[in-house]
Design a protein around this motif. Structure first.
Motif, PDB file in Angstrom:
ATOM      1  N   TYR A   1     -23.220   6.578  22.125  1.00 12.16           N
ATOM      2  CA  TYR A   1     -24.560   6.838  21.601  1.00 12.16           C
ATOM      3  C   TYR A   1     -24.744   8.331  21.457  1.00 12.16           C
ATOM      4  O   TYR A   1     -23.921   9.116  21.949  1.00 12.16           O
ATOM      5  CB  TYR A   1     -25.626   6.281  22.555  1.00 12.16           C
ATOM      6  N   LEU A   2     -25.843   8.727  20.837  1.00 10.16           N
ATOM      7  CA  LEU A   2     -26.186  10.147  20.823  1.00 10.16           C
ATOM      8  C   LEU A   2     -26.164  10.645  22.260  1.00 10.16           C
ATOM      9  O   LEU A   2     -26.691   9.983  23.160  1.00 10.16           O
ATOM     10  CB  LEU A   2     -27.585  10.336  20.222  1.00 10.16           C
ATOM     11  N   PRO A   3     -25.573  11.812  22.501  1.00  9.48           N
ATOM     12  CA  PRO A   3     -25.474  12.289  23.888  1.00  9.48           C
ATOM     13  C   PRO A   3     -26.835  12.671  24.470  1.00  9.48           C
ATOM     14  O   PRO A   3     -27.714  13.139  23.751  1.00  9.48           O
ATOM     15  CB  PRO A   3     -24.575  13.523  23.762  1.00  9.48           C
ATOM     16  N   THR A   4     -26.983  12.437  25.766  1.00  8.77           N
ATOM     17  CA  THR A   4     -28.229  12.778  26.466  1.00  8.77           C
ATOM     18  C   THR A   4     -27.904  13.591  27.715  1.00  8.77           C
ATOM     19  O   THR A   4     -28.459  13.347  28.778  1.00  8.77           O
ATOM     20  CB  THR A   4     -29.005  11.498  26.847  1.00  8.77           C
ATOM     21  N   GLY A   5     -27.002  14.550  27.583  1.00  9.66           N
ATOM     22  CA  GLY A   5     -26.629  15.378  28.723  1.00  9.66           C
ATOM     23  C   GLY A   5     -25.658  14.652  29.632  1.00  9.66           C
ATOM     24  O   GLY A   5     -25.058  13.646  29.247  1.00  9.66           O
ATOM     25  N   PRO A   6     -25.506  15.153  30.876  1.00 12.07           N
ATOM     26  CA  PRO A   6     -24.516  14.568  31.790  1.00 12.07           C
ATOM     27  C   PRO A   6     -24.846  13.132  32.210  1.00 12.07           C
ATOM     28  O   PRO A   6     -23.949  12.348  32.483  1.00 12.07           O
ATOM     29  CB  PRO A   6     -24.563  15.490  33.016  1.00 12.07           C
ATOM     30  N   GLU A   7     -26.135  12.788  32.252  1.00 12.75           N
ATOM     31  CA  GLU A   7     -26.513  11.467  32.757  1.00 12.75           C
ATOM     32  C   GLU A   7     -26.751  10.521  31.575  1.00 12.75           C
ATOM     33  O   GLU A   7     -27.638  10.750  30.755  1.00 12.75           O
ATOM     34  CB  GLU A   7     -27.779  11.599  33.613  1.00 12.75           C
ATOM     35  N   LEU A   8     -25.965   9.480  31.501  1.00 12.11           N
ATOM     36  CA  LEU A   8     -26.038   8.550  30.373  1.00 12.11           C
ATOM     37  C   LEU A   8     -26.448   7.169  30.861  1.00 12.11           C
ATOM     38  O   LEU A   8     -26.164   6.795  31.997  1.00 12.11           O
ATOM     39  CB  LEU A   8     -24.656   8.431  29.718  1.00 12.11           C
ATOM     40  N   LEU A   9     -27.082   6.421  29.999  1.00  6.21           N
ATOM     41  CA  LEU A   9     -27.309   5.011  30.321  1.00  6.21           C
ATOM     42  C   LEU A   9     -25.984   4.256  30.230  1.00  6.21           C
ATOM     43  O   LEU A   9     -25.057   4.688  29.559  1.00  6.21           O
ATOM     44  CB  LEU A   9     -28.318   4.402  29.346  1.00  6.21           C
ATOM     45  N   HIS A  10     -25.925   3.143  30.917  1.00  2.00           N
ATOM     46  CA  HIS A  10     -24.795   2.244  30.729  1.00  2.00           C
ATOM     47  C   HIS A  10     -25.008   1.485  29.407  1.00  2.00           C
ATOM     48  O   HIS A  10     -25.963   1.748  28.692  1.00  2.00           O
ATOM     49  CB  HIS A  10     -24.685   1.281  31.916  1.00  2.00           C
ATOM     50  N   SER A  11     -24.133   0.564  29.093  1.00  2.00           N
ATOM     51  CA  SER A  11     -24.210  -0.038  27.773  1.00  2.00           C
ATOM     52  C   SER A  11     -23.831  -1.508  27.809  1.00  2.00           C
ATOM     53  O   SER A  11     -22.943  -1.918  28.548  1.00  2.00           O
ATOM     54  CB  SER A  11     -23.256   0.705  26.841  1.00  2.00           C
ATOM     55  N   ALA A  12     -24.530  -2.288  26.988  1.00  3.44           N
ATOM     56  CA  ALA A  12     -24.163  -3.697  26.818  1.00  3.44           C
ATOM     57  C   ALA A  12     -23.619  -3.889  25.416  1.00  3.44           C
ATOM     58  O   ALA A  12     -23.959  -3.142  24.497  1.00  3.44           O
ATOM     59  CB  ALA A  12     -25.373  -4.581  27.042  1.00  3.44           C
ATOM     60  N   GLN A  13     -22.761  -4.872  25.261  1.00  7.39           N
ATOM     61  CA  GLN A  13     -22.302  -5.237  23.936  1.00  7.39           C
ATOM     62  C   GLN A  13     -22.488  -6.730  23.746  1.00  7.39           C
ATOM     63  O   GLN A  13     -22.103  -7.536  24.604  1.00  7.39           O
ATOM     64  CB  GLN A  13     -20.842  -4.834  23.756  1.00  7.39           C
ATOM     65  N   LEU A  14     -23.109  -7.052  22.610  1.00  5.54           N
ATOM     66  CA  LEU A  14     -23.374  -8.451  22.281  1.00  5.54           C
ATOM     67  C   LEU A  14     -22.245  -8.959  21.396  1.00  5.54           C
ATOM     68  O   LEU A  14     -21.948  -8.357  20.355  1.00  5.54           O
ATOM     69  CB  LEU A  14     -24.708  -8.567  21.556  1.00  5.54           C
ATOM     70  N   ILE A  15     -21.628 -10.040  21.837  1.00  8.47           N
ATOM     71  CA  ILE A  15     -20.469 -10.581  21.132  1.00  8.47           C
ATOM     72  C   ILE A  15     -20.761 -12.022  20.721  1.00  8.47           C
ATOM     73  O   ILE A  15     -21.268 -12.814  21.519  1.00  8.47           O
ATOM     74  CB  ILE A  15     -19.222 -10.517  22.052  1.00  8.47           C
TER      75      ILE A  15
END
Lengths: 682, 682
Positions: B483-497
């Motif tokens: 995703y667009l970077p948001t500094g050192p702390e990032l959200l985790h991510s889900a992927q829909l399959i």
């Protein structure tokens, strides 16, 4: 067909065109299939267009960042546009158990105020820093509406790095408004209060409202290089309520404008009491002249008592200082500095068009939108076209500054922004629509329903001289049936509207955290290239940092036990600690030794009357714990970091008060290098 | 072409088909345009398919609810599927300044524990309540991993209504697992600790781990009608670490299974120390037999001290009670109740297929996935195919219970779920992929990369006997460049399959709050029809509720001032209060008189060392405030409720200690009915 394609072209280059073409073909070939079915297919085609317009394929990035205020959650939410995906929550005014903000030792001082520790606020208005009248992507300024504060978020790290309390204010609502080069960030009080002339409010009866209550506007200087704020001076203003503000640009760049309500100075029942007069005011202040007056010695000084909290970038610690005085100007002593323009009663937004010529006042109870002219205002000043004064502040004749009125825009106009192509867009709270009107003939050109009750809207850069006139986001106050129900408490909702063509097109609904009052949008390339990936361990100046596992320590000083420890995939050092006693204050200073992006570790210990803390690579964060029972208390990494994350744990043994178990800890096996990372990526 | 269309049909009926057809036509007509371009167009067509598959048009509802745990944020996030939109955050274990949860007087007791007030926890596993082995949409059970607790969310209101501490536990990780009719919710400890046999942990040295540390599994009874929990009994188990659990179904419905690690009983350096043995264990407990043993008097009793906090539905107040004893069983005294199956070392997930026959163990360090057979296990019990015992618990011979091994599934298998069509899907943490394999021949059928490092995956109902085998969500631990970077702390991510066809298809990436460890999914129609829209005022039994503006009161009792007030669009009653003194404890009990959906009011007062509180229509919520300074303090509605929301404000005058200003308040003008609502909708 040609027009249709061109319109779509502007939405999404490749996929959009493909689908648009395809949909168009199908529409033709299906014409014979009856009216009802045809309508269904049209609806499907429109949905398919919108679907491709907002779809950001896995691995692709959004086109823009948008920063939506969280309102009563006190945070900022970052959404990608056009996908509407929530990319990040930035904790600002409220404790955030997710990463320890406002709980851990480093960040807790950020929430200190003259009222003590205040763990919540109502964050209303994000404003991006500016260079030459456009957004520069360096900082985000936001206001604490409840306990008057202004905070600054650093957009290289997306962290709140500074927070300043505002004295002589109560409900810092019309705030914060940066001037075109961040010379000042300006913050007006919402509620007037009886000033005690010591920076606080005095003990006065509410029956004395008309005589004793007063408002203030604060002018905060911003350091050009580092962004640091200092309260330069205040202007003490009549005892109205001040709602929203906006800065001029171009010819009006030296001015800032404020909507006011309750010019009746009613101390009770404002719902009725503040709606008696037909007109309230738009206040205009020449900030450059005000700064000059202040510099030339026109300012008075009074004692004050307000907190200024800043993050030290070397240590990641927030330090609080208490400021003890504030300078102020009185409008009656500063000719030419402040004027009042009669405006429709109880107005909300004041919005200045990209040229700087037009000031639009959104009178929420009015049936038209007045557009004032900056040129006419200048002439009216020259000609002294005044209609009396309030507290020594001249009041213009309405007609002398009015340029046009947008007739019948809708019910309940709240806020207006601009597309840079000669159009303005206003939210209608009561009739639940966004209305597009022309800055040439001031006539309504288009209207689109939104669901429901929009407050503010946002066009990226739509409050600057360079709008990015492709998207509009309506921020709706009522959601009701728009999403799957979640009981009585629902999220608010945003709607993404394509404004690239003549007609507005609704693309997407997305729920928004808490209540976004306002937002900012900016092209991704103004922020993404400067984003920091991790903190450099060799630049970590935290006095309790440990940069090598062999240097960890556990030391007792009286009833305090200090644990200077490290984390790296997949262990803490030390991982066994003995000799702690019930009632000790244990402070864990955890340094994350990782030097790669997206390898945070978390630290938590069982039964703590506190939170956990996340530790970004290269930094040190500290968590306080006062054990209340004897026993063995596990601690562990809270952020899944590797295949052996579940094994990243340790124990603290707590003995009863006065026990003779000595301080003891295990540093374990030394490893020459961190284990291989457990992910496959760039 | 035909096959292609049929595949798409299953994704989204109308729009998907349209686009699929269209894309297909274009692909053919563009065949002449060169290979590179052709590939681009194919990619675009795939993107367009996915776009329409996940697009939920404005005003339409998602097909499913999904409940993702927030991990280190202590909350549950509700996402709509397939859109991936965040519909709601449900506060459970962490203070939530957004609505006052954990701050206001009603909900603060929810976070009371034997360690005192604990404002944070690490929420790992949501589990929907069950009827006949499938999800029934009534309640969501979740675990507090850090300070051992199990909580229950009511899915008619999406509120946390009950929370119970678990004694004799430390790190309540393999929890909570409901049996097929919610007979029990089962919670296993992650960390073993030296039990003091008073419900807590004892003071023991970590060098005594092997001898003194012990684990526990808790069996919580659930009231069939109201969902209320009671800790029925515990089983004290060997001093391993217990990771995850899962219940049997069908023939294995009386059993529950637990993965264990650290069967080495290493007290330090678990990264190495817990990885020495080639095999750890899968523990199997016959819960029905255990319950029978407990009922027949085999249970011992020990003192305990744990909190049980419940919301009273009439008052919306949470009441805490402290439980003082707990019953426990010892496996060595209960023949046939518990067995151990040798398993690949340090396993994570244990997953039982919809038929109840196969138990899949995800050995994160193993190169194959062992599938155990329940039929074989029953036979092995009959034949006593044992290979020794641990603490009196028989250990099966590996071969006697193994049914098959899935060879080379990928690196780092963590978790498996099922589609109900004969397939299993496993996450590979290290090789970053989801692998589909057959329950018939146990061979890999398909694999798809995910970005990056998936922990758990979720198929709605994929852990029950009735999976909804259309979608799979991979929950990825590393996000990095997605995703667009948001500094050192990032959200985790889900992927829909999309798992409806032979091949898995990636549809959507969406960032997720904090760290979802696990999730549940359920068809919308199992929850939405029962969703409560507002609370009935005439059923409000809060002792401080005021149901008519004329009955409001402000009363002083010593140093406490009690304000029983009301809110309705657009005023509070009273809105002027005098006679409060510095250091008083002021408690505002605010009743929201509205009786319509989505008309909350918020209440906040300036400078409070607390939060605000949201008040849903018909309910009463209370906020405590101890003013520290004299002055006039505004309060206001924090949730934009009407066109005159900005006017919904009042003031409290605070005088110095010992002042003779009497208690005084204004009730203002009486209005016969609430003002007209300001929104236009259904």
């Amino acid at each position: 067909m040609e027009t249709r394609i061109n319109k779509f072209k502007s939405i999404v280059p490749k996929v959009g065109l493909l689908v648009a073409l395809a949909a168009g073909t199908l529409l033709q070939s299906c014409n014979s299939s009856g009216k009802g079915e045809d309508a269904n297919i049209k609806e499907s085609a429109v949905a398919a267009d919108a679907a491709t317009a907002v779809y950001v394929a896995p691995g692709k990035h959004d086109e823009l960042y948008s920063f939506l205020s969280g309102g009563f959650n006190g945070q900022v939410a970052v959404y990608g546009i056009p996908s509407g995906r929530l990319l990040k929550v930035i904790p600002v005014f409220s404790q955030f158990a997710e990463n320890g903000y406002g709980y851990n030792e480093e960040t807790r001082p950020m929430l200190m105020t003259s009222h003590g520790f205040v763990p919540w606020d109502d964050l209303h208005h994000p404003k991006l820093s500016r260079a030459n009248g456009t957004t520069d992507g360096r900082w985000l300024f936001v206001n604490g509406n409840n306990t008057p504060r202004v905070a600054r978020v650093d957009l290289t790290t997306f962290e709140t790095v500074e927070m300043m309390e505002i004295p002589n204010s109560a409900g810092n609502h019309c705030s914060p408004y940066p001037t075109n080069n961040n010379e000042y960030v300006i913050a007006g009080t919402r509620f007037s209060v009886p000033l005690d002339m010591k920076g606080g409010t005095g003990d006065a009866s509410l029956s004395e409202y008309k005589d004793k209550f007063r408002g203030s506007i604060s002018f905060i200087k911003v350091d050009k290089e580092h962004g640091d704020m200092e309260l330069d001076f205040q202007v003490l203003v009549p005892g109205f309520d001040y709602d929203l503000a906006n800065g001029g640009k171009g010819p009006s760049g030296d001015w800032v404008f404020f909507t006011t309500y309750n010019s009746e100075k009613s101390g009770t029942l404002k719902e009725l009491g503040a709606s008696q007069n037909d007109r309230d005011y738009l206040a205009a202040i020449n900030w450059k002249l005000a700064a000059q007056y202040a510099a030339e010695g026109k300012a008075h000084e009074m004692p004050a008592n307000y907190y200024h909290n800043k993050m030290d970038h070397g240590t990641h610690r927030v330090n609080s200082t208490v400021k003890k005085k504030v300078r102020y100007l009185l409008p009656e002593e500063c000719p030419g500095m402040m004027y009042l323009i009669p405006a429709p009663k109880s107005p909300h937004g004041i919005d200045v068009d990209p040229s700087g010529e037009y000031m639009v006042v959104n009178g929420k109870l009015a049936s038209s939108l007045p557009v004032f002219s900056f040129t006419k205002m200048q002439k009216a000043i020259q000609n002294k076209d005044f209609d009396g004064e309030v507290n020594g502040i001249p009041v213009f004749k309405y007609e002398s500054v009015l340029h046009a009125e947008v007739k019948e825009p809708g019910l309940g106009p709240l806020h207006t922004e601009f597309d840079g192509k000669g159009n303005a867009y206003s939210t209608m709270f009561v009739s639940s629509e966004v209305v597009k009107w022309s800055l040439e003939d001031f006539k309504v050109k288009d209207r689109i329903p939104v669901y429901y009750s929009p407050g503010h809207l946002m066009i990226p850069g739509g409050d600057t001289k360079e709008p990015y006139g492709k998207y509009l986001i309506a921020m709706n106050k009522v959601t009701k049936d728009r999403y799957l129900p979640t009981g009585p408490e629902l999220l608010h909702s945003a709607q993404l509207i394509d404004i690239s063509g003549d007609k507005m097109k609704l693309l997407l609904d997305f729920p928004t955290l808490a209540e976004p009052h306002y937002a900012q949008g900016i092209a991704a390339n103004k922020i993404a290239p400067n984003s920091v990936k991790f903190f450099k361990l060799d630049q970590n100046k935290h006095p309790q940092a440990v940069k090598n596992e062999k240097d960890v320590s556990v030391t007792r000083q009286g009833r305090t036990v200090k644990v200077n420890m490290t984390s790296i995939r997949s262990h803490f050092t030390p991982d066994n600690i003995e000799g702690v006693q019930v009632g000790d204050t244990v402070i864990f200073h955890v340094t994350n030794l990782e030097q790669d992006w997206d390898v945070p570790h978390g630290f938590a210990i069982m039964g703590n009357n506190n939170a956990e803390t996340l530790i970004m690579p290269g930094s040190t964060q500290s968590l306080r714990w006062v054990p209340k029972q004897e026993g063995v208390f596990p601690f562990y990494c809270t952020d899944f970091c590797s295949a052996l994350h579940q094994e990243m744990q340790g124990y603290v043994r707590v003995s009863k008060r006065g026990s003779n178990v000595p301080i003891k800890f295990s540093t374990g096996v030394k490893k020459p290098a961190p284990p291989a990372t457990a992910y496959i990526g760039k």
